[in-house]
Design a protein around this motif. Sequence first.
Motif: not given
Length: 82
Positions: A1-19, A53-59
């Motif tokens: 399966x494959x789907x696209x998502x927009x990162x909603x977190x204002x801080x992107x995927x930094x250490x804590x959300x990545x974990x 290096x995933x930032x906010x609002x990136x696909x």
Amino acid sequence: MESSFIIKSLSGLHARPAAMLVQKANSFPCDISLVKGDKKVNAKSIMSILALGIEANEKIVVITQGEKEAEAMQAIGEFLET
């Protein structure tokens, strides 16, 4: 399966959300990958996710393959969009 998502977190995927994402991905037996641009990484590896290096609002494209792939896609998608 494959789907696209927009990162909603204002801080992107930094250490804590990545974990947290890695922990969620590891709860499923299937293969889960994240794709950003031309880079594809294992979603069960925190170092790989941080390297994107995933930032906010990136696909981001999520690819799941194997047992319980639909459930994994739903859970990962909900996490990325909240």
